[in-house]
Design a protein around this motif. Structure first.
Motif, PDB file in Angstrom:
ATOM      1  N   GLY A 241      35.075  20.067 -25.554  1.00  0.00           N
ATOM      2  CA  GLY A 241      34.370  18.929 -25.006  1.00  0.00           C
ATOM      3  C   GLY A 241      35.377  17.820 -24.781  1.00  0.00           C
ATOM      4  O   GLY A 241      36.566  17.965 -25.076  1.00  0.00           O
ATOM      5  N   ARG A 242      34.898  16.702 -24.291  1.00  0.00           N
ATOM      6  CA  ARG A 242      35.798  15.588 -23.991  1.00  0.00           C
ATOM      7  C   ARG A 242      35.829  14.530 -25.081  1.00  0.00           C
ATOM      8  O   ARG A 242      36.735  13.702 -25.114  1.00  0.00           O
ATOM      9  CB  ARG A 242      35.378  14.945 -22.654  1.00  0.00           C
TER      10      ARG A 242
ATOM     11  N   ALA B 146      41.586  22.309 -14.077  1.00  0.00           N
ATOM     12  CA  ALA B 146      41.986  23.719 -14.139  1.00  0.00           C
ATOM     13  C   ALA B 146      43.126  23.940 -15.131  1.00  0.00           C
ATOM     14  O   ALA B 146      43.123  24.929 -15.880  1.00  0.00           O
ATOM     15  CB  ALA B 146      42.381  24.218 -12.754  1.00  0.00           C
ATOM     16  N   ASP B 147      44.103  23.055 -15.150  1.00  0.00           N
ATOM     17  CA  ASP B 147      45.244  23.241 -16.043  1.00  0.00           C
ATOM     18  C   ASP B 147      44.817  23.215 -17.506  1.00  0.00           C
ATOM     19  O   ASP B 147      45.349  23.967 -18.331  1.00  0.00           O
ATOM     20  CB  ASP B 147      46.297  22.165 -15.786  1.00  0.00           C
ATOM     21  N   GLN B 148      43.858  22.358 -17.834  1.00  0.00           N
ATOM     22  CA  GLN B 148      43.382  22.283 -19.211  1.00  0.00           C
ATOM     23  C   GLN B 148      42.624  23.548 -19.609  1.00  0.00           C
ATOM     24  O   GLN B 148      42.768  24.042 -20.735  1.00  0.00           O
ATOM     25  CB  GLN B 148      42.490  21.053 -19.403  1.00  0.00           C
TER      26      GLN B 148
ATOM     27  N   GLU C 166      44.715  30.518 -22.521  1.00  0.00           N
ATOM     28  CA  GLU C 166      46.014  31.042 -22.976  1.00  0.00           C
ATOM     29  C   GLU C 166      46.163  30.888 -24.487  1.00  0.00           C
ATOM     30  O   GLU C 166      46.722  31.761 -25.158  1.00  0.00           O
ATOM     31  CB  GLU C 166      47.144  30.329 -22.232  1.00  0.00           C
ATOM     32  N   ARG C 167      45.658  29.799 -25.029  1.00  0.00           N
ATOM     33  CA  ARG C 167      45.723  29.601 -26.479  1.00  0.00           C
ATOM     34  C   ARG C 167      44.859  30.628 -27.214  1.00  0.00           C
ATOM     35  O   ARG C 167      45.285  31.195 -28.221  1.00  0.00           O
ATOM     36  CB  ARG C 167      45.270  28.180 -26.827  1.00  0.00           C
TER      37      ARG C 167
ATOM     38  N   VAL D 106      35.003  26.943 -13.021  1.00  0.00           N
ATOM     39  CA  VAL D 106      36.396  26.830 -13.464  1.00  0.00           C
ATOM     40  C   VAL D 106      36.601  27.585 -14.776  1.00  0.00           C
ATOM     41  O   VAL D 106      37.576  28.338 -14.944  1.00  0.00           O
ATOM     42  CB  VAL D 106      36.795  25.343 -13.618  1.00  0.00           C
ATOM     43  N   THR D 107      35.684  27.423 -15.705  1.00  0.00           N
ATOM     44  CA  THR D 107      35.827  28.051 -17.013  1.00  0.00           C
ATOM     45  C   THR D 107      35.751  29.565 -16.917  1.00  0.00           C
ATOM     46  O   THR D 107      36.591  30.276 -17.494  1.00  0.00           O
ATOM     47  CB  THR D 107      34.754  27.517 -17.979  1.00  0.00           C
ATOM     48  N   SER D 108      34.787  30.081 -16.193  1.00  0.00           N
ATOM     49  CA  SER D 108      34.684  31.534 -16.044  1.00  0.00           C
ATOM     50  C   SER D 108      35.878  32.111 -15.302  1.00  0.00           C
ATOM     51  O   SER D 108      36.347  33.211 -15.610  1.00  0.00           O
ATOM     52  CB  SER D 108      33.381  31.902 -15.320  1.00  0.00           C
ATOM     53  N   HIS D 109      36.380  31.377 -14.324  1.00  0.00           N
ATOM     54  CA  HIS D 109      37.530  31.864 -13.550  1.00  0.00           C
ATOM     55  C   HIS D 109      38.691  32.211 -14.470  1.00  0.00           C
ATOM     56  O   HIS D 109      39.341  33.259 -14.304  1.00  0.00           O
ATOM     57  CB  HIS D 109      37.958  30.797 -12.540  1.00  0.00           C
ATOM     58  N   PHE D 110      38.949  31.363 -15.439  1.00  0.00           N
ATOM     59  CA  PHE D 110      40.090  31.597 -16.331  1.00  0.00           C
ATOM     60  C   PHE D 110      39.737  32.463 -17.534  1.00  0.00           C
ATOM     61  O   PHE D 110      40.601  33.192 -18.049  1.00  0.00           O
ATOM     62  CB  PHE D 110      40.668  30.258 -16.793  1.00  0.00           C
TER      63      PHE D 110
END
Length: 309
Positions: free
Chosen positions: A43-44, A83-85, A91-92, A141-145
């Motif tokens: 979350g933010r 997207a980068d976040q 990746e983490r 965006v979330t599903s894409h990654f």
């Protein structure tokens, strides 16, 4: 299906609850943790920085509740429009565990943006498009990654959180153009992902709570979770409401079901899944809000939850 309700049935499983600061997302994370899962909560809003919603709940609090429930909560500040976040988050997870078993797309964040009273041409366009960015683009965006990691092994589950079942939203306008479009888009998104990950051994569903007693809803009625029934005097149909833990238990039951693929592509509700899996809300009841909404509230009948919880 009793095994899906057991503690530690999700031990060794890794979940990502995107949008877990408060409300449904927080309790989905907690209920997954209660069954032993490791849960990344995003979350933010953190203890150091609030989002534009400007509320006190934080992802750190959610992660602590997950751990206290018996799982492992890991807070990660992420803006799911960036997207980068999101790429760095996945990746983490991959570096830490090499797997992702459950993805819950619960991002919303537009509570203060939409209007029930303005038509499409009256609603500020920039605000309306911001609603769609927050409610739809974030999920994409979330599903894409996340999906490449989730589909690395069979059995992965995607839960798209929305408001309303497919059957209900297809027959009913959800009052506001942008709200209606946001919530129905997520229903279709679950169906589309089901078509793509199903052949790879994955499952995607849409899930809706009923009338949920979120922090915002409780504040609206001036009550707490402990005395929420006091709000029934102001709004009698609030008697069908449910705690956020109810839909959290629905997600935990899905995640623990070895036959979860039977739900692939479907639109589900917390009340419907409670009948299937046998879990209850915190008070031991099983509110079936969407059946109640059609048969009682929308039908103009007096508020009476007999047979509905």
């Amino acid at each position: 299906m009793d095994n899906v309700l057991e503690d530690n049935v999700l031990e060794g499983r890794v979940a990502l609850v995107a949008g877990a600061t408060r409300g449904a997302g927080r309790q989905i994370a907690v209920q997954l943790g209660a069954r032993g899962a490791t849960v990344y909560v995003t979350g933010r809003s953190t203890r150091q920085q609030r989002s534009e919603i400007d509320r006190p709940e934080t992802i750190e609090e959610t992660a602590e509740l997950v751990t206290a429930a018996g799982g492992t909560g890991i807070p990660v500040q992420v803006d799911h429009l960036e997207a980068d976040q999101v790429r760095a988050l996945v990746e983490r997870v991959d570096a830490d565990h090499g797997r992702l078993d459950v993805l819950v797309n619960n991002i919303w964040g537009a509570e203060a943006l939409f209007s029930w009273d303005q038509k499409l041409w009256e609603h500020p366009l920039e605000t309306g498009l911001r609603i769609l960015r927050l409610a739809v683009d974030t999920h994409i965006v979330t599903s894409h990654f996340a999906l490449p990691l989730l589909t690395r092994r069979p059995g992965g589950l995607v839960v798209e959180m929305t408001d309303g079942t497919d059957a209900y939203n297809r027959e009913n306008y959800r009052i506001s153009f942008f709200y209606d479009l946001a919530k129905t888009s997520v229903l279709r998104m679950a169906y589309a992902q089901a078509k793509e990950i199903g052949p790879l051994g994955g499952t995607a569903v849409a899930l809706t709570p009923g009338w949920m007693r979120s922090e915002l809803m409780l504040e609206h009625f001036g009550v707490t979770e402990q005395n929420w029934r006091d709000a029934i005097a102001k709004e009698p149909h609030f008697a069908i409401s449910e705690s956020p833990a109810f839909v959290g238990r629905a997600v935990a039951a899905l995640a623990a079901d070895p036959e979860v693929a039977r739900w692939n592509g479907q639109s589900l509700s917390s009340g419907g899944l409670a009948r299937e899996y046998g879990f209850t809300d915190l008070d031991g009841s099983r509110p079936d809000a969407w059946r109640y909404l059609v048969e009682v509230q929308d039908a103009g009948r007096p508020a009476d939850v007999t047979g509905y919880r």
